[in-house]
Write a protein that holds these residues in place. Structure first.
Motif, PDB file in Angstrom:
ATOM      1  N   ASP A  32       0.851  -1.190   0.000  1.00 38.77           N
ATOM      2  CA  ASP A  32       0.000   0.000   0.000  1.00 38.77           C
ATOM      3  C   ASP A  32       0.887   1.241   0.000  1.00 38.77           C
ATOM      4  OD1 ASP A  32       0.934   0.247   2.596  1.00 38.77           O
ATOM      5  OD2 ASP A  32      -0.985  -0.172   3.549  1.00 38.77           O
ATOM      6  N   SER A  33       0.275   2.436   0.082  1.00 35.85           N
ATOM      7  CA  SER A  33       1.036   3.684  -0.022  1.00 35.85           C
ATOM      8  C   SER A  33       2.006   3.910   1.140  1.00 35.85           C
ATOM      9  CB  SER A  33       0.075   4.870  -0.130  1.00 35.85           C
ATOM     10  OG  SER A  33      -0.752   4.905   1.018  1.00 35.85           O
ATOM     11  N   GLU A  34       1.826   3.183   2.246  1.00 42.08           N
ATOM     12  CA  GLU A  34       2.738   3.311   3.386  1.00 42.08           C
ATOM     13  C   GLU A  34       3.866   2.277   3.339  1.00 42.08           C
ATOM     14  OE1 GLU A  34       0.297   3.010   6.817  1.00 42.08           O
ATOM     15  OE2 GLU A  34      -0.823   4.834   6.354  1.00 42.08           O
ATOM     16  N   THR A  56       3.323  -1.060   3.428  1.00 45.60           N
ATOM     17  CA  THR A  56       2.917  -2.274   4.120  1.00 45.60           C
ATOM     18  C   THR A  56       2.484  -3.330   3.114  1.00 45.60           C
ATOM     19  OG1 THR A  56       2.134  -0.939   5.973  1.00 45.60           O
ATOM     20  CG2 THR A  56       1.357  -3.199   5.886  1.00 45.60           C
TER      21      THR A  56
END
Length: 115
Positions: free
Chosen positions: A65-67, A69
């Motif tokens: 995902d964008s983080e 993760t």
């Protein structure tokens, strides 16, 4: 290609000696980098790769995902690629029967009676 076993041992010993000398040369000339790693910003995406493993091809795919993760991971080890398809043989009993048929010795053809 050397077919004499005594000579092949000598050739292998020379190869090992050269490999050790080359390793020592590389160690002597090694200069550590200014930073031990490179900062990479996290972003969403999917990546995949394949590599040769001792028993065959190892495939893996990861989704981030964008983080950064991991939200999904798929690993396909070589052992699962070497199995027979489940759709063709849904049970052990059928699988065993299949191999019994495939491996039984061929029976010689019988002569039909003459009329």
């Amino acid at each position: 290609m050397c077919r004499n076993p005594v000579r092949s041992i000598v050739v292998r010993a020379l190869e090992v000696r050269y490999a050790v000398q080359e390793a020592l040369r590389m160690i002597d000339n090694y200069e550590p980098p200014s930073t031990p790693h490179v900062d990479v910003p996290a972003r969403a995406g999917t990546g995949h790769g394949a590599t040769e493993a001792p028993r065959g091809l190892l495939y893996h795919r990861y989704t981030l995902d964008s983080e950064g993760t991991v939200t999904d991971a798929v690993l396909v080890p070589p052992a699962s690629q070497n199995r027979p398809p489940r759709t063709r043989t849904p049970s052990r009993r059928m699988y065993g029967a299949y191999w019994k048929r495939a491996l039984r010795p061929a029976t010689p053809p019988t002569k039909s009676p003459q009329r």
